[in-house]
Scaffold this motif. Sequence first.
Motif, PDB file in Angstrom:
ATOM      1  N   TRP A 295       1.013  -1.103  -0.063  1.00 15.61           N
ATOM      2  CA  TRP A 295      -0.034  -0.144   0.109  1.00 15.61           C
ATOM      3  C   TRP A 295       0.876   1.435   0.406  1.00 15.61           C
ATOM      4  CZ3 TRP A 295      -0.374   3.782   3.660  1.00 15.61           C
ATOM      5  CH2 TRP A 295      -0.995   4.903   3.678  1.00 15.61           C
ATOM      6  N   MET A 296       0.803   2.267  -0.504  1.00 16.68           N
ATOM      7  CA  MET A 296       1.599   3.796  -0.950  1.00 16.68           C
ATOM      8  C   MET A 296       0.583   4.288  -1.051  1.00 16.68           C
ATOM      9  SD  MET A 296       2.048   6.350  -2.487  1.00 16.68           S
ATOM     10  CE  MET A 296       2.219   5.908  -4.727  1.00 16.68           C
ATOM     11  N   GLU A 297       0.463   5.582  -0.289  1.00 15.59           N
ATOM     12  CA  GLU A 297      -0.710   6.804   0.174  1.00 15.59           C
ATOM     13  C   GLU A 297       0.803   7.906  -0.273  1.00 15.59           C
ATOM     14  OE1 GLU A 297      -3.579   9.185   2.828  1.00 15.59           O
ATOM     15  OE2 GLU A 297      -1.851   8.550   4.033  1.00 15.59           O
ATOM     16  N   SER A 298       0.467   9.167  -0.909  1.00 12.78           N
ATOM     17  CA  SER A 298       1.525  10.126  -1.381  1.00 12.78           C
ATOM     18  C   SER A 298       0.902  10.633  -0.240  1.00 12.78           C
ATOM     19  CB  SER A 298       0.850  10.990  -2.545  1.00 12.78           C
ATOM     20  OG  SER A 298       1.048  11.795  -2.997  1.00 12.78           O
ATOM     21  N   ASP A 299       2.352  11.731   0.233  1.00 15.44           N
ATOM     22  CA  ASP A 299       2.448  12.128   0.652  1.00 15.44           C
ATOM     23  C   ASP A 299       2.737  14.594   0.637  1.00 15.44           C
ATOM     24  OD1 ASP A 299       2.427  12.815   3.430  1.00 15.44           O
ATOM     25  OD2 ASP A 299       4.563  13.782   3.590  1.00 15.44           O
ATOM     26  N   ALA A 300       2.350  14.082  -0.628  1.00 19.38           N
ATOM     27  CA  ALA A 300       3.454  15.468  -1.437  1.00 19.38           C
ATOM     28  C   ALA A 300       1.391  16.161  -1.303  1.00 19.38           C
ATOM     29  CB  ALA A 300       3.407  15.235  -2.834  1.00 19.38           C
ATOM     30  N   PRO A 301       1.436  17.810  -1.667  1.00 22.43           N
ATOM     31  CA  PRO A 301       1.073  18.665  -0.570  1.00 22.43           C
ATOM     32  C   PRO A 301      -0.031  18.857  -2.578  1.00 22.43           C
ATOM     33  CG  PRO A 301       2.872  19.790  -1.168  1.00 22.43           C
ATOM     34  CD  PRO A 301       3.259  17.807  -1.386  1.00 22.43           C
ATOM     35  N   GLY A 302      -1.574  18.457  -1.993  1.00 27.06           N
ATOM     36  CA  GLY A 302      -2.676  18.630  -2.992  1.00 27.06           C
ATOM     37  C   GLY A 302      -2.727  17.191  -3.290  1.00 27.06           C
ATOM     38  N   SER A 303      -1.741  15.876  -3.876  1.00 26.25           N
ATOM     39  CA  SER A 303      -2.089  14.729  -3.804  1.00 26.25           C
ATOM     40  C   SER A 303      -3.387  14.004  -3.940  1.00 26.25           C
ATOM     41  CB  SER A 303      -0.969  13.840  -4.327  1.00 26.25           C
ATOM     42  OG  SER A 303      -0.872  13.329  -4.970  1.00 26.25           O
ATOM     43  N   LYS A 304      -4.119  13.171  -4.215  1.00 21.04           N
ATOM     44  CA  LYS A 304      -4.982  11.901  -3.328  1.00 21.04           C
ATOM     45  C   LYS A 304      -4.396  10.498  -3.616  1.00 21.04           C
ATOM     46  CE  LYS A 304      -8.540  15.738  -2.911  1.00 21.04           C
ATOM     47  NZ  LYS A 304      -9.720  16.045  -2.715  1.00 21.04           N
ATOM     48  N   ASP A 305      -2.840  10.429  -4.151  1.00 18.41           N
ATOM     49  CA  ASP A 305      -2.568   9.009  -4.685  1.00 18.41           C
ATOM     50  C   ASP A 305      -2.705   7.858  -3.826  1.00 18.41           C
ATOM     51  OD1 ASP A 305      -2.586  10.928  -7.491  1.00 18.41           O
ATOM     52  OD2 ASP A 305      -0.466  10.275  -7.485  1.00 18.41           O
ATOM     53  N   GLU A 306      -3.273   7.397  -4.141  1.00 15.19           N
ATOM     54  CA  GLU A 306      -3.558   6.344  -3.405  1.00 15.19           C
ATOM     55  C   GLU A 306      -2.858   4.927  -3.885  1.00 15.19           C
ATOM     56  OE1 GLU A 306      -6.350   3.816   0.528  1.00 15.19           O
ATOM     57  OE2 GLU A 306      -6.311   6.185  -0.174  1.00 15.19           O
ATOM     58  N   ASP A 307      -2.176   3.558  -3.800  1.00 12.44           N
ATOM     59  CA  ASP A 307      -2.161   2.475  -4.771  1.00 12.44           C
ATOM     60  C   ASP A 307      -1.848   1.456  -3.840  1.00 12.44           C
ATOM     61  OD1 ASP A 307      -1.700   4.075  -6.882  1.00 12.44           O
ATOM     62  OD2 ASP A 307       0.310   4.359  -7.335  1.00 12.44           O
ATOM     63  N   SER A 308      -2.219   0.557  -4.122  1.00 19.34           N
ATOM     64  CA  SER A 308      -2.486  -0.680  -3.753  1.00 19.34           C
ATOM     65  C   SER A 308      -2.125  -2.332  -4.386  1.00 19.34           C
ATOM     66  CB  SER A 308      -4.252  -1.471  -2.517  1.00 19.34           C
ATOM     67  OG  SER A 308      -4.657  -1.268  -3.396  1.00 19.34           O
ATOM     68  N   THR A 309      -1.127  -2.959  -3.899  1.00 14.15           N
ATOM     69  CA  THR A 309      -1.402  -3.728  -4.574  1.00 14.15           C
ATOM     70  C   THR A 309      -1.557  -5.205  -4.094  1.00 14.15           C
ATOM     71  OG1 THR A 309      -0.401  -2.931  -6.905  1.00 14.15           O
ATOM     72  CG2 THR A 309       0.194  -5.617  -6.180  1.00 14.15           C
ATOM     73  N   VAL A 310      -2.005  -6.164  -4.695  1.00 12.04           N
ATOM     74  CA  VAL A 310      -1.878  -7.504  -4.120  1.00 12.04           C
ATOM     75  C   VAL A 310      -1.241  -8.355  -4.950  1.00 12.04           C
ATOM     76  CG1 VAL A 310      -3.346  -9.756  -3.390  1.00 12.04           C
ATOM     77  CG2 VAL A 310      -3.865  -7.466  -2.260  1.00 12.04           C
ATOM     78  N   SER A 311      -0.194  -9.448  -4.551  1.00 16.39           N
ATOM     79  CA  SER A 311       0.742 -10.273  -5.098  1.00 16.39           C
ATOM     80  C   SER A 311       0.682 -11.552  -5.210  1.00 16.39           C
ATOM     81  CB  SER A 311       2.194  -9.983  -5.073  1.00 16.39           C
ATOM     82  OG  SER A 311       2.077  -8.080  -6.006  1.00 16.39           O
ATOM     83  N   LEU A 312       0.007 -12.283  -5.871  1.00 20.26           N
ATOM     84  CA  LEU A 312       0.274 -14.044  -5.419  1.00 20.26           C
ATOM     85  C   LEU A 312       1.629 -14.889  -6.031  1.00 20.26           C
ATOM     86  CD1 LEU A 312      -2.632 -13.424  -5.323  1.00 20.26           C
ATOM     87  CD2 LEU A 312      -2.844 -15.094  -4.553  1.00 20.26           C
ATOM     88  N   GLN A 313       1.904 -15.699  -6.009  1.00 16.92           N
ATOM     89  CA  GLN A 313       3.073 -16.531  -6.322  1.00 16.92           C
ATOM     90  C   GLN A 313       3.323 -18.243  -6.254  1.00 16.92           C
ATOM     91  OE1 GLN A 313       7.259 -16.975  -5.512  1.00 16.92           O
ATOM     92  NE2 GLN A 313       7.607 -15.230  -7.400  1.00 16.92           N
ATOM     93  N   ALA A 314       3.246 -18.783  -7.022  1.00 21.93           N
ATOM     94  CA  ALA A 314       2.806 -20.380  -7.078  1.00 21.93           C
ATOM     95  C   ALA A 314       4.597 -20.301  -8.279  1.00 21.93           C
ATOM     96  CB  ALA A 314       1.885 -20.923  -7.471  1.00 21.93           C
ATOM     97  N   LEU A 315       5.763 -20.855  -7.185  1.00 23.58           N
ATOM     98  CA  LEU A 315       6.504 -21.707  -7.774  1.00 23.58           C
ATOM     99  C   LEU A 315       7.293 -22.674  -7.699  1.00 23.58           C
ATOM    100  CD1 LEU A 315       9.951 -19.020  -8.168  1.00 23.58           C
ATOM    101  CD2 LEU A 315      10.526 -21.103  -7.645  1.00 23.58           C
ATOM    102  N   HIS A 316       8.124 -23.173  -9.021  1.00 24.80           N
ATOM    103  CA  HIS A 316       8.035 -24.879  -8.509  1.00 24.80           C
ATOM    104  C   HIS A 316      10.010 -24.746  -9.169  1.00 24.80           C
ATOM    105  CE1 HIS A 316       8.212 -29.245  -8.586  1.00 24.80           C
ATOM    106  NE2 HIS A 316       8.367 -29.049  -9.878  1.00 24.80           N
ATOM    107  N   ASN A 317      10.628 -25.271  -8.070  1.00 28.91           N
ATOM    108  CA  ASN A 317      12.318 -25.512  -8.841  1.00 28.91           C
ATOM    109  C   ASN A 317      11.639 -27.216  -9.818  1.00 28.91           C
ATOM    110  OD1 ASN A 317      13.577 -23.638  -7.838  1.00 28.91           O
ATOM    111  ND2 ASN A 317      12.439 -24.229  -6.180  1.00 28.91           N
ATOM    112  N   LEU A 318      12.409 -27.415 -10.883  1.00 29.63           N
ATOM    113  CA  LEU A 318      12.574 -28.346 -11.637  1.00 29.63           C
ATOM    114  C   LEU A 318      13.113 -28.843 -11.202  1.00 29.63           C
ATOM    115  CD1 LEU A 318      11.557 -27.008 -14.630  1.00 29.63           C
ATOM    116  CD2 LEU A 318       9.424 -29.117 -13.251  1.00 29.63           C
ATOM    117  N   SER A 319      14.537 -27.926 -10.957  1.00 26.79           N
ATOM    118  CA  SER A 319      16.045 -29.016 -10.512  1.00 26.79           C
ATOM    119  C   SER A 319      16.944 -27.542 -10.166  1.00 26.79           C
ATOM    120  CB  SER A 319      15.945 -28.950 -11.901  1.00 26.79           C
ATOM    121  OG  SER A 319      17.105 -28.217 -12.264  1.00 26.79           O
ATOM    122  N   ASP A 320      17.791 -27.634  -9.683  1.00 28.34           N
ATOM    123  CA  ASP A 320      18.449 -27.089  -9.000  1.00 28.34           C
ATOM    124  C   ASP A 320      19.020 -25.584 -10.164  1.00 28.34           C
ATOM    125  OD1 ASP A 320      18.865 -28.812  -6.593  1.00 28.34           O
ATOM    126  OD2 ASP A 320      20.546 -29.485  -7.387  1.00 28.34           O
TER     127      ASP A 320
END
Length: 353
Positions: A295-320
């Motif tokens: 989550w990110m909220e802008s602190d710049a004067p006059g800015s109302k920007d707000e971003d959020s991201t949900v991230s998912l990962q499934a990783l499989h090691n086939l070998s070394d």
Amino acid sequence: MKKTLIASAVAAAALSTSAFAEEYADKLDARLALMPTVYGNIQLAWAHTDMDPGNSETTGLVDNGSTIGFKHSHEISPGLTGFIKAELEFDADDKAGNGGLNAFDEAYIGVKGDFGKVWVGSDDSVYEQNIDYVVNFFEYAEYNIGGSYSTGEGDLVQYVSPSMGGFSAFGAVQINSNEVQGSAYPYQLGVSYAVDAVTVALAMDSNDGSTAYSKGAACVTAPDTVVLGVVVPGVETCSASDVNNENTYGLRIAYEMDNVMVSGEYQTRSDVQNQFGLIGVYTMGANQFALAYEWMESDAPGSKDEDSTVSLQALHNLSDNMYVYTEAYFSNKDDGTNDQDIAQLVLGATYVF
């Protein structure tokens, strides 16, 4: 008598051959010790993105950061080791118009010993390594949210102390030239504490000077002029892409036990932004699963920007040496007037050598 002489001759020849082979092996080992280690990877990925409002698009097969590198270390004296690393980038996806080794990632030289480690050149900064974890964890990471620190990765002198009862100090300073908006020397300072399964790191970035020196802000060359019949070349000046020189402060706390790791971070910079990130990682044999919220909220004067991201990962090691993964990102961007939702699916594969 003849058999004895023959046997003696054979034995002498065998000893001579063995001695020669041993001497040759020693010389070969000495030569190999002088050679650098060659390493690298090829990373390819495919992504599909949906935007609301906006268009949906499918990204074709793209390079996701393929590199080839060289590293080496040697003992200068007892307790003192010298080392180098150079890592270059290339695109593995397109052949037409491909320039081969066409970009640069890391290159540095350093020494380490009982006093800690000092290295000079271009590398991930100590602030990034200790604080900005979530954005660097995921493979594709197009919509992950990083911190607001702006001291880049080039022309750094960095230091990490040895662990003293679990405590370690680290710092960095960027050696800027006078051509890059003055001669400021941005710096980073921090401390970390690791005990059992818990790691805590606290750091700051001064954000002084210009990010142009290592983050590619626009540079403009003035036209040549003629003074008393002599052509004076135009001077190149690089503008800062930074917004102010307020310090960035970051805190990260991580817990790792067996096959579970949880890490949380908070970063803030006055008049720029506040950012929070939390990630959990679970490993099961050759598989790795991760879930993160940023989550990110802008602190710049006059800015109302707000971003959020949900991230998912499934990783499989086939070998070394090889792994495949699926990542999904769900992002929201709201500037107070427009509100956009973004969903992205990524499939990728990486071979490391």
